[in-house]
Design a protein around this motif. Sequence first.
Motif, PDB file in Angstrom:
ATOM      1  N   THR A 157       5.944  13.803  -3.590  1.00  0.00           N
ATOM      2  CA  THR A 157       5.469  13.707  -2.211  1.00  0.00           C
ATOM      3  C   THR A 157       6.179  12.538  -1.562  1.00  0.00           C
ATOM      4  O   THR A 157       6.666  11.623  -2.246  1.00  0.00           O
ATOM      5  CB  THR A 157       3.939  13.520  -2.118  1.00  0.00           C
ATOM      6  N   MET A 158       6.206  12.556  -0.248  1.00  0.00           N
ATOM      7  CA  MET A 158       6.954  11.536   0.483  1.00  0.00           C
ATOM      8  C   MET A 158       6.355  11.386   1.877  1.00  0.00           C
ATOM      9  O   MET A 158       5.787  12.331   2.415  1.00  0.00           O
ATOM     10  CB  MET A 158       8.415  12.011   0.567  1.00  0.00           C
ATOM     11  N   GLY A 159       6.492  10.201   2.440  1.00  0.00           N
ATOM     12  CA  GLY A 159       6.008   9.969   3.797  1.00  0.00           C
ATOM     13  C   GLY A 159       6.366   8.584   4.281  1.00  0.00           C
ATOM     14  O   GLY A 159       7.080   7.839   3.611  1.00  0.00           O
ATOM     15  N   THR A 160       5.830   8.232   5.435  1.00  0.00           N
ATOM     16  CA  THR A 160       6.111   6.928   6.034  1.00  0.00           C
ATOM     17  C   THR A 160       5.015   5.906   5.762  1.00  0.00           C
ATOM     18  O   THR A 160       5.050   4.799   6.281  1.00  0.00           O
ATOM     19  CB  THR A 160       6.336   7.057   7.552  1.00  0.00           C
ATOM     20  N   SER A 161       4.055   6.294   4.938  1.00  0.00           N
ATOM     21  CA  SER A 161       3.024   5.370   4.470  1.00  0.00           C
ATOM     22  C   SER A 161       2.558   5.850   3.106  1.00  0.00           C
ATOM     23  O   SER A 161       2.766   7.010   2.743  1.00  0.00           O
ATOM     24  CB  SER A 161       1.841   5.301   5.446  1.00  0.00           C
ATOM     25  N   ALA A 162       1.917   4.977   2.363  1.00  0.00           N
ATOM     26  CA  ALA A 162       1.429   5.351   1.030  1.00  0.00           C
ATOM     27  C   ALA A 162       0.373   6.452   1.128  1.00  0.00           C
ATOM     28  O   ALA A 162       0.308   7.333   0.279  1.00  0.00           O
ATOM     29  CB  ALA A 162       0.874   4.122   0.312  1.00  0.00           C
ATOM     30  N   GLU A 163      -0.408   6.404   2.200  1.00  0.00           N
ATOM     31  CA  GLU A 163      -1.494   7.365   2.364  1.00  0.00           C
ATOM     32  C   GLU A 163      -1.047   8.662   3.030  1.00  0.00           C
ATOM     33  O   GLU A 163      -1.701   9.684   2.894  1.00  0.00           O
ATOM     34  CB  GLU A 163      -2.621   6.761   3.219  1.00  0.00           C
ATOM     35  N   GLY A 164       0.025   8.629   3.770  1.00  0.00           N
ATOM     36  CA  GLY A 164       0.444   9.783   4.572  1.00  0.00           C
ATOM     37  C   GLY A 164       1.569  10.591   3.962  1.00  0.00           C
ATOM     38  O   GLY A 164       2.473  11.017   4.675  1.00  0.00           O
TER      39      GLY A 164
END
Length: 191
Positions: A157-164
């Motif tokens: 998984t990947m995103g611009t925040s740890a939660e998102g």
Amino acid sequence: MALWEGIIASLLDLDGVTRVSGVNNDTDTVDSNGIPAHTIAMIVEGGQVDEIGETIFLKKCEGTGTFGSVSTTYVDEYGFPHNIMFSRPNIVPIYVTLTITPAADYLSSVANELRERVVTYINSLSIGTSVNIGRVLASALTSCPTVDTRFDIVSITMGTSAEGQSGASVPIRWNEAALCSLENVTITVNA
């Protein structure tokens, strides 16, 4: 070499400059990025503001405007001041989570290798290049010159925040740069 490539190459030659991109709006109207007509908008990571301004002034065509959030004044050899503008990239932090199943020859140091591969790949992307989740996955698997078989990747998984984070690529705009640190990569090892 075309003038545009010459500007980019000259900026990349400056001390401290790590990435360069930009938009050349040679039309008679404002473009979709908000760049005025007959204007260049350079995005420069690193380097000294005055050196960047001088290089842009010396390499751009006469009558071509400059656009950006950083402004510097270059004084030409006749003493005339010229306002030169460019921008620094807007940094987009990237977070990645890999869940892996270890093989028999897996060592705990493999997790650090995975982190380093992912960070190296993401930080090598050009300004304005989106972070493709498939390529991040490939960078984690590749151990020069072959595929690393000390683990199997179960999920990414990947995103611009740890939660998102999600299973999707991260879009990066023309004036943005992806940046990932070792702390932003989480490796979960299945038992």
